[in-house]
Design an enzyme around this catalytic site. Structure first.
Site, PDB file in Angstrom:
ATOM      1  N   TYR A 109     -14.114 -61.481 -53.169  1.00 57.71           N
ATOM      2  CA  TYR A 109     -13.469 -61.055 -51.926  1.00 57.71           C
ATOM      3  C   TYR A 109     -12.431 -62.086 -51.482  1.00 57.71           C
ATOM      4  CZ  TYR A 109     -12.889 -59.605 -47.068  1.00 57.71           C
ATOM      5  OH  TYR A 109     -12.355 -59.200 -45.866  1.00 57.71           O
TER       6      TYR A 109
ATOM      7  N   SER B   6      -7.706 -62.034 -44.743  1.00 56.70           N
ATOM      8  CA  SER B   6      -8.899 -62.642 -44.146  1.00 56.70           C
ATOM      9  C   SER B   6      -8.730 -64.148 -44.159  1.00 56.70           C
ATOM     10  CB  SER B   6     -10.144 -62.248 -44.947  1.00 56.70           C
ATOM     11  OG  SER B   6     -11.271 -63.014 -44.538  1.00 56.70           O
TER      12      SER B   6
END
Length: 310
Positions: free
Chosen positions: A198, A185
């Site tokens: 995350y 990401s």
């Protein structure tokens, strides 16, 4: 002395302009990937007969499964929900005529890999897409206010990438060819407050992939980390696609044109351009209390609006 200073400044200016020019030319590869580093129609099939995709039940994983089948590969779909896997497998078989196998596995657990390895025996696996992942918290929040399932996220986002790579890379090394796509990401490329766990887990995927590529680039194996910004998936609550937020199908189709460009990619032209602009913004700007408070306030208003509409 004055003449020397003028010469020095001229030299520095010329070098700076040259560097900018080279960077601009280099960036053109994202506009013309099929010209800069074309991917032949037979490229993906040449890697091997089968592709393995984790988290294949929906979102990006489902899109990779369909696109790789469209490009001539049989696929192994691995995910937690059996009903979703069966549905996707049926759709792929009907649409492409390719063979599809499914393996039900919960990547938040660590006792699944022996069974996965056993069920992959005998398959010539040319492509691995380490896609499975989960958000610690769907919406931005401070660390102590988020979910307490840290172990689940670490297993799903980090351990899965290492374990699946260990299982499949062995045969890639023996055949001297293969393609591994690790889906990280954009928030894993810098410390991202309000998505702390995350962001850290995707930073692992990013660093792991870059180091692995150096170790095995002479073995005929392509290892690329994909770091998208916004993609519309169930994990992100399916936002409406726009200029920045891409549908999973559109994103995956474009990202596969980039597999030979470099060892890392944001996955599509819009995200590559966004990354260039964001790199001009100092990191401390994103880390100011004012920015964090604004994000949390806007998120709270959004949640209140959602509650009123339900």
């Amino acid at each position: 002395m004055e003449e020397l200073q003028n010469w020095l400044f001229t030299f520095i200016g010329a070098v700076s302009c040259l560097v900018c020019l080279v960077n601009c030319i280099w960036f053109l590869k994202y506009f013309f990937p099929r010209t800069w580093s074309p991917v032949p129609q037979s490229f993906f099939q040449a890697m091997g007969e089968w592709a393995v995709i984790t988290g294949a039940g929906d979102g990006i994983g489902k899109a990779y499964s369909f696109e790789l089948a469209n490009r001539g590969l049989n696929t192994v779909l691995i995910g937690r929900t059996l009903e979703k896997l069966k549905k996707v497998a049926s759709e792929i078989e009907k649409a492409t005529g390719r063979n599809v196998k499914i393996i039900q596995a919960d990547f938040t657990k660590n006792d699944i890999y022996y069974d996965i390895e056993e069920r992959l025996q005998g398959l010539e696996i040319g492509i691995l897409v380490n896609n499975v992942g989960m958000l610690h918290n769907t919406y931005p929040c401070c660390f102590l206010d988020g979910s307490k399932k840290d172990e689940d996220l670490i297993n799903c986002n980090m351990i899965s990438v290492s374990k699946m790579t260990q299982i499949i890379m062995k045969q890639m090394v023996s055949r001297q060819k293969g393609l591994i796509l690790n889906i990280a990401s954009a928030v894993g490329t810098f410390p991202c407050p309000l998505y702390t766990i995350y962001s850290a887990s995707k930073a692992f995927v990013y660093t792991f992939s870059k180091a692995l590529e150096v170790e095995y680039k002479t073995k005929g194996i392509i290892i690329q980390v994909v770091t998208p910004f916004g993609v519309s998936t169930p994990m992100t609550k399916n936002p409406k696609p726009n200029l920045i937020t891409k549908s999973a199908k559109t994103f995956v189709r474009e990202s596969l044109d980039y597999v030979r460009l470099s060892d890392e990619t944001y996955g599509c032209l819009a995200h590559e351009i966004l990354a260039v602009f964001l790199h001009f913004v100092p990191l401390w700007v994103f880390h100011t209390n004012k920015i964090q408070e604004t994000i949390l306030r806007l998120n709270q208003k959004y949640l209140e609006k959602m509650q009123k509409n339900t």
